[in-house]
Design an enzyme around this catalytic site. Structure first.
Site, PDB file in Angstrom:
ATOM      1  CE  LYS A  52      89.724  -7.373  14.985  1.00 44.18           C
ATOM      2  NZ  LYS A  52      89.478  -6.915  16.351  1.00 44.18           N
ATOM      3  N   GLY A 134      77.804   3.034  25.364  1.00 45.92           N
ATOM      4  CA  GLY A 134      78.781   1.964  25.300  1.00 45.92           C
ATOM      5  C   GLY A 134      78.737   0.975  26.444  1.00 45.92           C
ATOM      6  N   GLY A 172      85.844 -15.367  25.069  1.00 42.78           N
ATOM      7  CA  GLY A 172      85.082 -14.562  24.122  1.00 42.78           C
ATOM      8  C   GLY A 172      86.017 -13.934  23.114  1.00 42.78           C
ATOM      9  CB  ALA A 173      85.473 -11.296  20.586  1.00 47.30           C
ATOM     10  CB  ILE A 174      88.295  -9.321  24.603  1.00 48.92           C
ATOM     11  CG1 ILE A 174      87.389  -8.208  24.076  1.00 48.92           C
ATOM     12  CG2 ILE A 174      89.543  -8.714  25.249  1.00 48.92           C
ATOM     13  CD1 ILE A 174      86.779  -7.334  25.160  1.00 48.92           C
ATOM     14  CG  LEU A 176      88.776 -16.965  21.861  1.00 50.16           C
ATOM     15  CD1 LEU A 176      87.721 -17.485  20.888  1.00 50.16           C
ATOM     16  CD2 LEU A 176      89.600 -18.128  22.411  1.00 50.16           C
ATOM     17  CD  GLU A 177      89.624 -10.085  18.184  1.00 51.77           C
ATOM     18  OE1 GLU A 177      90.065  -8.987  18.564  1.00 51.77           O
ATOM     19  OE2 GLU A 177      88.678 -10.205  17.381  1.00 51.77           O
ATOM     20  N   GLY A 257      84.119 -10.518  29.214  1.00 50.67           N
ATOM     21  CA  GLY A 257      82.980  -9.816  28.637  1.00 50.67           C
ATOM     22  C   GLY A 257      82.869  -8.377  29.086  1.00 50.67           C
ATOM     23  CG  HIS A 428      92.538 -21.161  -8.965  1.00 54.84           C
ATOM     24  ND1 HIS A 428      92.625 -21.989  -7.869  1.00 54.84           N
ATOM     25  CD2 HIS A 428      93.633 -21.416  -9.740  1.00 54.84           C
ATOM     26  CE1 HIS A 428      93.721 -22.724  -7.982  1.00 54.84           C
ATOM     27  NE2 HIS A 428      94.359 -22.409  -9.102  1.00 54.84           N
TER      28      HIS A 428
END
Length: 442
Positions: A52, A134, A172-174, A176-177, A257, A428
């Site tokens: 991030k 993990g 997957g997440a990794i 795409l990020e 994955g 708003h």
């Protein structure tokens, strides 16, 4: 039998949160971790926290290319890595201080028998054992991983310079990020994956909009490409696809994955399934008093899920009768740029697969001024309710979707129906006001 400890935690990822809680409650507590400098686990050191940080840096580069800015900037990856390491050192120190009442045992821990863990040459026993070992990157057969030209998520966040070009294998997440990170940072990026769409189980409009977002970032998309072999050669990484076509790239990130770390189990009294260590709804394994939490049980590979699981286990051991962790209520998200994908509860595809009658309210962000300011014209939000109009889920595609989804997560936890949700007046201009529109249309 006299035990060395009341409770022992095997693995120092989010397991540490349970160890701290147990020690504060007065239990004789130990935590075994082979790399104490890695206390806090994959998420902190080479996963969701640094990723991030990198995405935030890449977003600055991407945003700087708007026409109302002049000049150009380039990401200095070595300096970013230095800053990251400083942050991680500070965080690890804070965790270590939290564990002041926990006996930290450094070494390779292996469960060799009920209530018994061998740590290198030492053997320790505990009345309760919580396994939180993990996961590790999965490298498909045929791909020759070398940690240099062919890398995994373990190396990608330790690179010292941006490559001129990179291929990312996996959607997957990794995958795409990291594809979003490299493309936004100005690297020529390819995304290779086996299916015909991105986020196959997401709302079809979100899948389509994510594809458009990657195209807008300049990512070369190679759907329906399965890698048969990949190996470093003089000219780069030589790839052969299943259809026989050949391809070459300077660097390949394998993001296919992660697999649960189960090698620490050396007793047949604990059953290991295809996804990880088998547990019941209380995260207790097939051996009484032995629990498995986080990635190693294969349920949800997310740090916040692991934390919720280990705290539930400890509170239950302490006799506090906590509410069962509802796995559907765990927020899940993928951080891409500029819009991220987040969901909680039931998704549209789940509702359809399970034959549940539902109401859908969806709001596209295109044409709205505030989303336009944040380059979120491709964004959309969808909220679902059941036959009785209780909120049961949502899928969001927007900047900071992982934050916005909290509104829906709390609505589900509070068993809120659409009528009650409609009474909420959100600010708003914000992204949240589009959620308000979703509630109003249910």
């Amino acid at each position: 039998m006299t035990y060395d400890y009341d409770i022992l935690f095997l693995g120092g990822g989010l397991n540490y949160a349970g160890a701290v809680t147990a020690a504060k409650a007065g239990l004789r507590t130990a935590l075994v971790e082979k790399k104490m400098e890695h206390l806090g686990g994959t998420c902190l050191h080479n996963g969701c926290i640094p990723s991030k940080m990198y995405l935030q840096a890449a977003e600055t580069v991407r945003a700087s290319k708007k026409s109302h800015f002049s000049g150009s900037i380039r990401l200095d990856l070595a300096k970013l890595d230095e800053e990251k390491e400083s942050m991680l050192s500070m965080a690890t120190g804070a965790i270590t201080r939290q564990c002041s009442d926990v006996e930290l045992i450094k070494g390779e821990g292996v469960l060799i028998a009920p209530y018994t863990v061998r740590v290198d040459t030492r053997t320790v026993t505990a009345e309760k054992i919580v396994i939180g070992t993990g996961s590790h990157p999965f490298i498909p057969e045929g791909i020759v991983y070398d940690g240099d030209a062919v890398i995994s998520s373990d190396e990608v966040l330790g690179m010292q310079e941006l490559p001129e070009k990179i291929a990312v294998y996996g959607s997957g997440a990794i995958g795409l990020e990291m594809a979003a990170f490299f493309a936004a940072a100005g690297v020529e990026t390819e995304l290779i994956w086996r299916h015909d769409t991105l986020l196959k189980k997401a709302h079809p409009m979100i899948s389509n909009q994510l594809k458009k977002q990657f195209e807008k970032l300049g990512v070369t998309l190679l759907p329906e490409h399965s890698i048969k072999t990949a190996q470093k050669r003089e000219q780069g990484v030589h790839i052969v696809f299943e259809d026989g076509k050949e391809h070459s790239v300077p660097k390949l990130l394998v993001a296919t994955g992660r697999r649960s770390n189960t090698d620490v189990i050396q007793t047949n009294e604990i059953e290991i399934g295809k996804r990880g260590i088998e547990t019941d709804v209380h995260f207790e394994t097939t051996l009484a008093d032995h629990y498995a939490v986080g990635d190693c049980n294969g349920k949800i590979q997310l740090a916040h899920a692991a934390r919720a699981e280990v705290l539930y286990v400890v509170r239950r051991i302490l006799g506090k009768k906590p509410d069962t962790v509802m796995m559907d209520s765990v927020v899940k998200f993928i951080h891409t740029l500029p819009c991220s994908y987040a969901y909680v509860g039931k998704t549209r595809s789940q509702l359809q697969d399970e034959g549940i009658h539902y109401h859908e309210s969806s709001v596209p962000l295109n044409g709205l001024p505030y989303p336009h300011i944040h380059d979120a014209d491709l964004g959309m939000m969808a909220v679902y309710s059941d036959e009785e109009n209780f909120i049961v889920g949502a899928e969001l595609f927007a900047p900071q979707a992982e934050e916005l989804i909290a509104i829906v997560a709390m609505a589900i936890a509070g068993e809120m129906d659409a009528d009650l949700a409609k009474r909420t007046i959100l600010a708003h201009p914000t992204f949240s006001e589009s959620l308000e529109k979703c509630f109003l249309h249910l």
